[in-house]
Design a protein around this motif. Structure first.
Motif, PDB file in Angstrom:
ATOM      1  N   ASP A 195       0.832  -1.208   0.000  1.00  0.00           N
ATOM      2  CA  ASP A 195       0.000   0.000   0.000  1.00  0.00           C
ATOM      3  C   ASP A 195       0.868   1.261   0.000  1.00  0.00           C
ATOM      4  OD1 ASP A 195      -2.348  -1.430  -0.017  1.00  0.00           O
ATOM      5  OD2 ASP A 195      -2.589  -1.417   2.167  1.00  0.00           O
ATOM      6  N   PHE A 196       1.939   1.247   0.793  1.00  0.00           N
ATOM      7  CA  PHE A 196       2.851   2.387   0.841  1.00  0.00           C
ATOM      8  C   PHE A 196       3.441   2.665  -0.544  1.00  0.00           C
ATOM      9  CE2 PHE A 196       7.313   3.706   0.931  1.00  0.00           C
ATOM     10  CZ  PHE A 196       7.199   4.953   1.519  1.00  0.00           C
ATOM     11  N   VAL A 197       3.865   1.597  -1.231  1.00  0.00           N
ATOM     12  CA  VAL A 197       4.455   1.760  -2.557  1.00  0.00           C
ATOM     13  C   VAL A 197       3.444   2.353  -3.525  1.00  0.00           C
ATOM     14  CG1 VAL A 197       5.366   0.521  -4.558  1.00  0.00           C
ATOM     15  CG2 VAL A 197       6.185  -0.048  -2.267  1.00  0.00           C
ATOM     16  N   LEU A 198       2.212   1.844  -3.519  1.00  0.00           N
ATOM     17  CA  LEU A 198       1.199   2.333  -4.452  1.00  0.00           C
ATOM     18  C   LEU A 198       0.865   3.800  -4.191  1.00  0.00           C
ATOM     19  CD1 LEU A 198      -1.154  -0.799  -4.570  1.00  0.00           C
ATOM     20  CD2 LEU A 198       0.520  -0.070  -6.278  1.00  0.00           C
ATOM     21  N   ARG A 199       0.857   4.220  -2.912  1.00  0.00           N
ATOM     22  CA  ARG A 199       0.629   5.636  -2.597  1.00  0.00           C
ATOM     23  C   ARG A 199       1.804   6.491  -3.062  1.00  0.00           C
ATOM     24  NH1 ARG A 199      -0.984   3.715   2.396  1.00  0.00           N
ATOM     25  NH2 ARG A 199       0.915   4.553   3.362  1.00  0.00           N
ATOM     26  N   ALA A 200       3.016   5.967  -2.858  1.00  0.00           N
ATOM     27  CA  ALA A 200       4.220   6.718  -3.243  1.00  0.00           C
ATOM     28  C   ALA A 200       4.275   6.937  -4.750  1.00  0.00           C
ATOM     29  CB  ALA A 200       5.470   5.975  -2.778  1.00  0.00           C
ATOM     30  N   LEU A 201       3.756   5.987  -5.510  1.00  0.00           N
ATOM     31  CA  LEU A 201       3.750   6.135  -6.967  1.00  0.00           C
ATOM     32  C   LEU A 201       2.972   7.383  -7.383  1.00  0.00           C
ATOM     33  CD1 LEU A 201       3.080   2.448  -8.132  1.00  0.00           C
ATOM     34  CD2 LEU A 201       5.272   3.639  -8.014  1.00  0.00           C
TER      35      LEU A 201
ATOM     36  N   ALA B   6       9.669  -3.854   0.091  1.00  0.00           N
ATOM     37  CA  ALA B   6      10.618  -3.277   1.052  1.00  0.00           C
ATOM     38  C   ALA B   6      11.819  -2.640   0.357  1.00  0.00           C
ATOM     39  CB  ALA B   6      11.096  -4.354   2.028  1.00  0.00           C
ATOM     40  N   THR B   7      12.024  -2.948  -0.930  1.00  0.00           N
ATOM     41  CA  THR B   7      13.188  -2.428  -1.654  1.00  0.00           C
ATOM     42  C   THR B   7      12.831  -1.245  -2.557  1.00  0.00           C
ATOM     43  OG1 THR B   7      12.894  -3.942  -3.533  1.00  0.00           O
ATOM     44  CG2 THR B   7      14.202  -4.747  -1.667  1.00  0.00           C
ATOM     45  N   PHE B   8      11.638  -0.698  -2.415  1.00  0.00           N
ATOM     46  CA  PHE B   8      11.197   0.416  -3.262  1.00  0.00           C
ATOM     47  C   PHE B   8      12.057   1.657  -3.034  1.00  0.00           C
ATOM     48  CE2 PHE B   8       8.691   4.293  -3.847  1.00  0.00           C
ATOM     49  CZ  PHE B   8       8.245   4.134  -5.160  1.00  0.00           C
ATOM     50  N   GLN B   9      12.587   2.214  -4.126  1.00  0.00           N
ATOM     51  CA  GLN B   9      13.340   3.467  -4.059  1.00  0.00           C
ATOM     52  C   GLN B   9      13.192   4.221  -5.381  1.00  0.00           C
ATOM     53  OE1 GLN B   9      14.895   5.093  -1.774  1.00  0.00           O
ATOM     54  NE2 GLN B   9      15.063   3.608  -0.111  1.00  0.00           N
ATOM     55  N   ILE B  10      13.174   5.548  -5.291  1.00  0.00           N
ATOM     56  CA  ILE B  10      13.211   6.395  -6.480  1.00  0.00           C
ATOM     57  C   ILE B  10      14.645   6.390  -7.017  1.00  0.00           C
ATOM     58  CG2 ILE B  10      12.852   8.711  -7.391  1.00  0.00           C
ATOM     59  CD1 ILE B  10      10.268   7.420  -6.489  1.00  0.00           C
TER      60      ILE B  10
ATOM     61  N   GLU C 171      22.916   7.863  -0.741  1.00  0.00           N
ATOM     62  CA  GLU C 171      22.146   8.269   0.438  1.00  0.00           C
ATOM     63  C   GLU C 171      20.702   8.581   0.053  1.00  0.00           C
ATOM     64  OE1 GLU C 171      23.121   8.311   3.530  1.00  0.00           O
ATOM     65  OE2 GLU C 171      25.310   8.422   3.574  1.00  0.00           O
ATOM     66  N   ALA C 172      20.501   9.165  -1.146  1.00  0.00           N
ATOM     67  CA  ALA C 172      19.147   9.464  -1.615  1.00  0.00           C
ATOM     68  C   ALA C 172      18.323   8.196  -1.808  1.00  0.00           C
ATOM     69  CB  ALA C 172      19.202  10.252  -2.923  1.00  0.00           C
ATOM     70  N   MET C 173      19.023   7.068  -2.016  1.00  0.00           N
ATOM     71  CA  MET C 173      18.333   5.786  -2.189  1.00  0.00           C
ATOM     72  C   MET C 173      18.279   4.984  -0.896  1.00  0.00           C
ATOM     73  SD  MET C 173      19.521   4.519  -5.963  1.00  0.00           S
ATOM     74  CE  MET C 173      18.213   3.281  -5.980  1.00  0.00           C
ATOM     75  N   GLY C 174      18.629   5.625   0.221  1.00  0.00           N
ATOM     76  CA  GLY C 174      18.542   4.954   1.511  1.00  0.00           C
ATOM     77  C   GLY C 174      19.702   4.039   1.818  1.00  0.00           C
TER      78      GLY C 174
END
Length: 445
Positions: free
Chosen positions: A6-12, A74-78, A175-178
């Motif tokens: 759900d977090f990933v879909l909202r972040a999209l 859990a691996t979602f990153q921009i 760092e921007a990718m965590g």
């Protein structure tokens, strides 16, 4: 779907993500990617994205080709190098069969399976890699000697240093990718850099290593240079390794720490080292999987060529760093053979398996080597019981083919394909006529 999905879909929606790249690796450790539109992602979480596994190195034979890539939320990153708006994101995937069972050809699954074995014994496996690589001018042209971006040396700080600018931009992007970075500096070779990632659980670290290699190449290209993780690019200059600090935790307690013990190293830690040493030659074809890897190991300096351990001995294969007072959780073991051109999922899996074997079987740790192992004579090393690592990929394969530990850890499919592929690489290398032979023989024969 769970909270992470759900977090990933909202972040999209919130980040205006137009493309999501789904990443995974083949058996040799090369990154694969398929881009999906955000509208397809909910289905990908539920069912996966289908692809032809027979087209991926080591994944499947033609008649069992259908596979699915299921993204790990859990691996979602921009991806920061793709610009601000609209955004592109990435997630790592687990590879599954059409019936939903894990693919035994998936390197990520090999590591997860081995981490599961450790978890059954109450252990969490942490790794902390120090990644070395070279930066070269211009673009790579086959047959040409690459030109390093500078002639600086270890820890050098020079004005207008391209390496310093590169490291700053690469670290900002990581760092921007965590991905947390602990240290960075110029290494000993011309144009050679080192960036150390902060310790994390081994699965996260393996994902981070794959991301790291991609970020480094992207930043280099953006600056008109190129980066290489080749273990030994030059005959006379140092090779590039990935010294990796490892530790086992039981909950919040470092299982390698014992107050008052020699080097504050517990019996569990000593047996883990003993396991890594006893099985070092068997796992060498995975931790050092390329023909060129053995040019680094035989190159002298701080690259290990012998199976031994020591305290603050940088010529040893395994090093126990100096204990930091009142920091029991910092007790760890440094493995110095591994290079950054490996498949990190498989490499971490076989290192953990070897260490666990030492714990399970109660291996005794041999005496440590406090001398510079390179400076000893062959007879002195034999008297100390110090055996050599494989001298080339062919030796490593021959030992690996007889290893029960390797077959059990990799699984039948990966074990068989990996070693067959390495045999083919050695066969191809063995028939090549080198510049050394031409320079030595053409003028006189």
């Amino acid at each position: 779907m769970g909270k992470q999905e759900d977090f990933v879909l909202r972040a999209l929606e919130e980040r205006d993500v137009r493309f999501v790249r789904l990443w995974f690796t083949d058996v040799l450790g090369f990154l694969k990617s398929v881009a999906v539109a955000p509208a397809e992602l909910e289905g990908a979480f539920d069912e996966g994205i289908g692809f032809d596994g027979s087209a991926i190195e080591g994944f499947a034979r033609i008649y069992e080709a259908d596979m699915l890539a299921k993204p790990d939320p859990a691996t979602f990153q921009i991806l920061p190098w793709r610009g601000e708006e609209p955004s592109t994101a990435r997630m790592f995937c687990d590879i599954v069969m059409p019936d939903g069972s894990p693919s035994y050809a998936d390197p990520r699954h090999v590591l997860k399976r081995t981490l599961g074995r450790a978890a059954d014994q109450g252990f969490t496996f942490y790794t902390h890699p120090e990644i070395e690589f070279y930066l070269f001018q211009g673009v790579h042209r086959p047959g040409e000697e690459p030109e390093p971006v500078d002639r600086s040396g270890y820890f050098d700080h020079t004005a207008l240093s391209m390496g310093a600018d590169f490291r700053r931009e690469a670290i900002t992007m990581l760092e921007a990718m965590g991905i947390s970075v602990e240290f960075s500096h110029h290494e000993g070779g011309p144009g050679q850099q080192e960036i150390d990632l902060r310790y994390a659980d081994a699965l996260s670290t393996a994902d981070n290593v794959m991301t790291f290699r991609t970020v480094v190449r992207e930043v280099a290209l953006s600056q008109g240079i190129w980066a290489s993780f080749m273990p030994k690019p030059f005959t006379e200059d140092p090779g590039s390794g990935m010294h990796t600090h490892v530790s086992l935790f039981e909950g919040d307690r470092n299982a390698f720490f014992e107050a008052g013990a020699e080097y504050q190293l517990s019996r569990t830690g000593r047996r883990f080292i003993a396991g890594v040493l006893r099985h070092a030659s068997e796992i060498s074809c995975v931790t050092n999987q390329w023909v060129n890897s053995y040019k680094r190991l035989l190159g002298g300096g701080e690259a290990p060529a012998y199976i031994c351990w020591g305290h603050n001995n940088r010529s040893a294969m395994v090093r126990v760093p100096m204990y930091k007072p009142k920091k029991g959780n910092s007790t760890r073991v440094e493995l110095r053979t591994i290079d950054a051109a490996c498949n990190p999922y498989l490499a971490f899996a076989v290192i953990l398996a070897a260490g666990l074997k030492g714990i399970e079987e109660g291996y005794d740790l041999p005496p440590g080597a406090e001398d510079d192992v390179w400076s000893l004579t062959e007879r002195e090393r034999q008297a100390m019981g110090i055996e050599p690592l494989p001298k080339n990929l062919s030796e490593a394969i021959a030992i690996g083919e007889r290893s029960e530990l390797l077959a059990e850890t990799l699984g039948e499919h990966v074990f068989e394909f990996f070693l067959r592929n390495k045999r083919a690489e050695w066969g191809e290398y063995r028939t090549q006529v080198s510049a050394f032979e031409r320079d030595r023989m053409l003028p006189v024969l």
